[in-house]
Design a protein around this motif. Structure first.
Motif, PDB file in Angstrom:
ATOM      1  N   GLY A  92       0.791  -1.224   0.000  1.00 48.44           N
ATOM      2  CA  GLY A  92       0.000   0.000   0.000  1.00 48.44           C
ATOM      3  C   GLY A  92       0.825   1.277   0.000  1.00 48.44           C
ATOM      4  N   THR A  93       0.108   2.381   0.076  1.00 51.96           N
ATOM      5  CA  THR A  93       0.741   3.695   0.092  1.00 51.96           C
ATOM      6  C   THR A  93       1.586   3.859   1.356  1.00 51.96           C
ATOM      7  N   PRO A  94       2.833   4.320   1.237  1.00 53.64           N
ATOM      8  CA  PRO A  94       3.651   4.546   2.436  1.00 53.64           C
ATOM      9  C   PRO A  94       3.031   5.619   3.322  1.00 53.64           C
ATOM     10  N   ILE A  95       3.063   5.370   4.627  1.00 54.17           N
ATOM     11  CA  ILE A  95       2.569   6.321   5.617  1.00 54.17           C
ATOM     12  C   ILE A  95       3.749   6.738   6.481  1.00 54.17           C
ATOM     13  N   ILE A  96       4.053   8.032   6.506  1.00 54.93           N
ATOM     14  CA  ILE A  96       5.117   8.551   7.373  1.00 54.93           C
ATOM     15  C   ILE A  96       4.462   9.308   8.521  1.00 54.93           C
ATOM     16  N   ILE A  97       4.754   8.860   9.746  1.00 56.24           N
ATOM     17  CA  ILE A  97       4.186   9.482  10.934  1.00 56.24           C
ATOM     18  C   ILE A  97       5.289  10.227  11.676  1.00 56.24           C
ATOM     19  N   LEU A  98       5.075  11.509  11.917  1.00 56.19           N
ATOM     20  CA  LEU A  98       6.018  12.336  12.662  1.00 56.19           C
ATOM     21  C   LEU A  98       5.457  12.581  14.062  1.00 56.19           C
ATOM     22  N   THR A  99       6.234  12.223  15.080  1.00 58.70           N
ATOM     23  CA  THR A  99       5.763  12.297  16.456  1.00 58.70           C
ATOM     24  C   THR A  99       5.969  13.680  17.054  1.00 58.70           C
ATOM     25  N   GLY A 100       5.322  13.916  18.195  1.00 63.36           N
ATOM     26  CA  GLY A 100       5.442  15.188  18.891  1.00 63.36           C
ATOM     27  C   GLY A 100       6.825  15.414  19.477  1.00 63.36           C
ATOM     28  N   MET A 101       6.998  16.567  20.097  1.00 59.01           N
ATOM     29  CA  MET A 101       8.307  17.019  20.545  1.00 59.01           C
ATOM     30  C   MET A 101       8.961  16.077  21.551  1.00 59.01           C
ATOM     31  N   ASP A 102       8.198  15.596  22.521  1.00 60.44           N
ATOM     32  CA  ASP A 102       8.766  14.716  23.540  1.00 60.44           C
ATOM     33  C   ASP A 102       8.124  13.334  23.484  1.00 60.44           C
ATOM     34  N   CYS A 103       7.824  12.892  22.280  1.00 57.85           N
ATOM     35  CA  CYS A 103       7.051  11.662  22.071  1.00 57.85           C
ATOM     36  C   CYS A 103       7.867  10.622  21.313  1.00 57.85           C
ATOM     37  N   SER A 104       7.927   9.417  21.853  1.00 57.22           N
ATOM     38  CA  SER A 104       8.604   8.298  21.192  1.00 57.22           C
ATOM     39  C   SER A 104       7.686   7.647  20.165  1.00 57.22           C
ATOM     40  N   PHE A 105       8.275   7.103  19.115  1.00 57.50           N
ATOM     41  CA  PHE A 105       7.423   6.382  18.158  1.00 57.50           C
ATOM     42  C   PHE A 105       6.855   5.109  18.789  1.00 57.50           C
ATOM     43  N   ASP A 106       7.408   4.632  19.905  1.00 61.39           N
ATOM     44  CA  ASP A 106       6.852   3.461  20.583  1.00 61.39           C
ATOM     45  C   ASP A 106       5.473   3.751  21.169  1.00 61.39           C
ATOM     46  N   GLU A 107       5.174   5.037  21.448  1.00 64.98           N
ATOM     47  CA  GLU A 107       3.846   5.394  21.954  1.00 64.98           C
ATOM     48  C   GLU A 107       2.757   5.108  20.920  1.00 64.98           C
ATOM     49  N   TRP A 108       3.139   4.995  19.651  1.00 63.10           N
ATOM     50  CA  TRP A 108       2.194   4.808  18.561  1.00 63.10           C
ATOM     51  C   TRP A 108       1.975   3.336  18.242  1.00 63.10           C
ATOM     52  N   TYR A 109       2.290   2.463  19.171  1.00 60.66           N
ATOM     53  CA  TYR A 109       2.243   1.015  18.945  1.00 60.66           C
ATOM     54  C   TYR A 109       0.900   0.561  18.374  1.00 60.66           C
TER      55      TYR A 109
END
Length: 302
Positions: free
Chosen positions: A24-41
């Motif tokens: 599918g279409t690539p999705i790039i997610i940019l996290t907040g200033m003090d946010c880890s990408f692990d929070e987006w599990y």
């Protein structure tokens, strides 16, 4: 993808990358200033079943290196562009930005309109964020002005991990405690990284100038956009439990929502959604809303 977590060199820094899914279409997610990408599990677990999901820790976050470069939205725009080139992403992507990174997404789309197929802004910082400084909020502003945050971040950046653990006493939310144990440990480690606060100091010192600069760039391209805002009344209830005057919370939350709703006017092909029962951390409180919104954007061109 055989490797979910790996490193790439971007702008001379070793950057921690997360990738999952390969269709599918690539999705790039940019996290907040003090946010880890692990929070987006929960978000990434769901989306990766049908799409290629890509996230990265900006310099200073997680295991990503940071030098002495200026951290502003232009730097992030350059990093995302270089990331796409390194990953050989030739097709337009869905770009998702939360909080501060929503400001970065608004900048990126103006500079690289042909690289973006659709956008989701998640309780995004506004290009007019300095308007919030004009509000008379004596209790709320007592410990949370930009100047106070920059002073704290500078102090934290000079500490060791052990010292930060003592000062910050990192904790997890009840919902984060339901995540896999290895992710919980990484989220704790993320909070006691001195480099994180070095990066935040630079980002905070520049974000109001960034907002003014982004407004003066070319017109926003007319591409699909979904704007997700937090639940105003829910946040007011949370704040009053902490002893903050309701009138201050209501004044702030009404202005915040007004700024969020203004983002709908960036394109003619847009939609506004309130994430009921969600704080600023919509990706934790209502991951389903984010997944539904990204899938809606996807359905427009698949």
């Amino acid at each position: 993808m055989s490797k979910i977590r790996r490193f790439l060199t971007i702008n001379q820094n070793k950057i921690e990358i997360f990738q999952k899914g390969k269709n599918g279409t690539p999705i790039i997610i940019l996290t907040g200033m003090d946010c880890s990408f692990d929070e987006w599990y929960e978000v990434t677990e769901s989306l990766s079943k049908s799409n290629r999901v890509i996230m990265f820790h900006r310099p200073g976050q997680g295991a990503s290196e940071i030098r002495n470069e200026v951290r502003n939205t232009q730097t992030v725009v350059n990093e995302v562009s270089e990331l796409m080139q390194s990953l050989k992403l030739s097709e337009p992507v869905v770009l998702v930005g939360h909080s501060y990174s929503g400001l970065c997404v608004q900048h990126f789309v103006k500079e690289h309109p042909k690289k973006v197929a659709g956008i989701v802004l998640v309780d995004s910082t506004s290009v007019d964020l300095k308007i919030l400084d004009d509000l008379d909020l004596p209790v709320l502003n007592e410990g949370s002005t930009d100047e106070i945050w920059m002073e704290k971040c500078h102090s934290y950046s000079q500490m060791t991990r052990e010292e930060l653990r003592e000062v910050i006493n990192p904790t997890l939310t009840e919902k984060q405690k339901l995540l896999p144990n290895d992710i919980q440990q990484r989220l704790i480690s993320f909070q006691i990284n001195p480099s994180l606060y070095k990066a935040m100091h630079s980002e905070i010192s520049n974000w109001k100038r960034d907002g003014d600069m982004i407004k003066n760039l070319v017109e926003y391209p007319d591409i699909p956009l979904i704007v997700i805002g937090r639940d105003k009344e829910y946040n007011i209830r949370l704040g009053t439990k902490e002893g903050i005057p309701e009138w201050e919370l209501r004044l702030f939350e009404e202005k915040w929502q007004e700024l969020i709703m203004n983002q709908v006017n960036l394109t003619s092909n847009s939609k506004f959604i309130i994430a009921q029962g969600a704080s600023h951390s919509i990706h934790i409180d209502r991951p389903d809303i984010i997944v539904q919104s990204i899938n809606k954007i996807n359905s427009l061109f698949n």
